[in-house]
Design an enzyme around this catalytic site. Structure first.
Site, PDB file in Angstrom:
ATOM      1  N   GLU A 188       0.832  -1.207   0.000  1.00 45.55           N
ATOM      2  CA  GLU A 188       0.000   0.000   0.000  1.00 45.55           C
ATOM      3  C   GLU A 188       0.871   1.264   0.000  1.00 45.55           C
ATOM      4  OE1 GLU A 188      -4.123  -1.671   1.983  1.00 45.55           O
ATOM      5  OE2 GLU A 188      -2.733  -0.605   3.294  1.00 45.55           O
ATOM      6  N   GLU A 382      -5.300  -8.466  -0.901  1.00 44.37           N
ATOM      7  CA  GLU A 382      -5.994  -8.264   0.376  1.00 44.37           C
ATOM      8  C   GLU A 382      -7.460  -8.010   0.096  1.00 44.37           C
ATOM      9  OE1 GLU A 382      -4.546  -5.443   3.237  1.00 44.37           O
ATOM     10  OE2 GLU A 382      -2.455  -5.788   2.695  1.00 44.37           O
TER      11      GLU A 382
END
Length: 488
Positions: A188, A382
């Site tokens: 991220e 995810e």
């Protein structure tokens, strides 16, 4: 069914949220080891949970036995990985995403030689995955940089950290090349603006002269550079390897069709894409360069940086997807949290206890947008929902809400693949209960496997299969065909 025969079904965990053993085997302190559980803070108040100061770091260093640092204990995956991998294999996993704790290999981050005990742990882990026919997908940096680099250099704001990371990643490629072919550089990478310390070791107090935003974009450039160099090294050291970037997919809809709402939403989505744009195309978007100019932000380019970025483009795009949000120019619009961000609440969607809005169709939209933009293979690394699960007296956990969440998301994935999206695989977050990245809880449970522990670390840490464990096993076993049976 649209799922290809070689589709990689599996799950994802991070070292800092699962391993524990924070002071075992020569490991040094990481930024995650000073993250505190704040039981009195609202679970939706993410700024409070991820906030940090020099005083808080010093206090954490002086409290080795405090139960308020949950990531130091994780779920003891360090000692129980064989048991957990056996459970993943029982579900039929084809892939497991893990991360390598930088401070387990280089305790302070800038040593010239790696810690061999840390190397042995990951080698044993990868060998165990191989025995169970599970392919590792390895993240090099997942919110766990050495604390020493944060306190001495203010994290990634200092270009010297880039060199430290390149050394770390090169050692990982060389030592694990026989086990790992799939890699990610930064988890991220866009989260640096939302939580600078967690992502890049940036301590706000040390940014007072330059300003926090300048420090964040300065650090981000160094991460882009380090990623590009790592991509090139990976290809050179590991023939046939593939290495990707990882983005938080923050799909945002206009709250209304009012042009001003559409415009502010467009800008928010473009900002989300910016991070992957640089890593996929090897250059900064013109509009971001204009943004930097207008806001007095200086990108610390050195001679040759642009060429490095251009020759270090990733092979695929991976992303996390949990929720969507809306945006509006209306300052009074109700806002709701989700994955450390705030967005205007969507009245058409349900929300979890933590405020994250549930949007399966948004996953299909996200897949379509990403593939249309980048035309590279995608990987969902995810996706999941945090809930409070109950361990019954008979040691069973009934979680129909989790099954329903995944069923709806998987069906939208299938539709996206049928539309032509090239999707490599899917890794749920997380297949086993782990410590929450934001609130540092374990009671916010994501797993198909229950871990008997509470937020203060009490419990047996025994593992129990939830109802969703058997459901996901069937999905993998049938490569998604069981989803069709459920519709009948």
């Amino acid at each position: 069914m649209a799922f290809p025969e070689d589709f990689l079904w599996g799950g994802a965990i991070a070292a800092n949220q699962s391993e524990g053993a924070w002071n075992v085997g020569g490991k040094g302190l990481s930024v995650a080891d000073v993250a505190t559980y704040k039981p009195d803070a609202d679970v939706k108040d993410y700024k409070t949970h991820v906030g940090i100061s020099l005083e808080a770091i010093e206090k954490a260093e002086q409290e080795p036995d405090s139960p308020y640092y949950p990531k130091r204990r994780g779920i003891d995956f360090y000692h129980r990985y064989k048991e957990d991998i056996a459970l993943f294999a029982e579900m039929g996993f084809k892939v497991l995403r893990v991360s390598i704790a930088w401070s387990r290999i280089f305790p302070n981050g800038d040593e010239t030689e790696p810690n061999e005990e840390g190397i042995r742990f990951y080698q044993n882990l990868f060998e165990e995955l191989g025995k169970n026919n599970i392919e590792p997908l390895v993240t090099l940096s997942h919110y766990e940089m050495p604390l020493s680099l944060a306190t001495r250099f203010n994290g990634w704001t200092d270009r010297r950290v880039m060199d430290c990371f390149v050394r770390f990643s090169t050692v990982c490629f060389e030592r694990f090349k026989n086990y790992v072919k799939l890699w990610l550089t930064f988890n991220e990478v866009d989260s640096i603006i939302r939580h600078p310390f967690t992502t890049a070791g940036i301590i706000p107090e040390l940014c007072e002269e330059k300003g926090l935003l300048q420090c964040c974009y300065q650090a981000l450039h160094h991460q882009f550079m380090a990623s590009a160099i790592a991509v090139k090294r990976c290809h050179e050291i590991i023939p046939g390897s593939r290495i990707g970037c990882m983005l938080t997919k923050l799909t945002t809809y206009p709250r209304t069709c009012m042009p001003e709402d559409v415009l502010v939403t467009l800008k928010k989505n473009l900002d989300n894409y910016f991070y992957a744009d640089v890593m996929v195309w090897g250059e900064y978007p013109a509009m971001m360069l204009k943004y930097f100019e207008k806001n007095g932000i200086e990108i610390p380019m050195q001679s040759g940086d642009e060429e490095v970025l251009k020759h270090g483009c990733v092979d695929f795009v991976s992303f996390s997807y949990y929720m969507t949000m809306t945006e509006s120019v209306d300052e009074n619009a109700e806002r709701t949290p989700g994955n450390t961000v705030l967005g205007v609440k969507n009245p058409y969607l349900e929300s979890s206890e933590w405020g994250w809005q549930i949007d399966p169709v948004g996953l299909r939209i996200s897949l379509t947008e990403l593939y249309d933009r980048y035309r590279k293979p995608l990987f969902i690394v995810e996706n999941g929902i945090g809930n409070r699960d109950v361990l019954e007296a008979d040691k069973k956990i009934h979680d129909p809400y989790r099954i329903e969440y995944f069923r709806k998301h998987f069906m939208e994935m299938e539709k996206a693949i049928d539309d032509g999206v090239e999707l490599m695989g899917y890794a749920s977050w997380a297949p086993i209960d782990i410590i929450s990245a934001s609130t540092n809880q374990i009671s916010k449970r994501y797993g198909f496997i229950y871990v008997d522990a509470d937020d203060m670390g009490n419990g047996s840490y025994d593992r129990y299969r939830k109802d969703s464990f058997y459901w996901y096993k069937k999905v993998i076993e049938t490569n998604g065909r069981s989803l069709e049976d459920e519709k009948m």
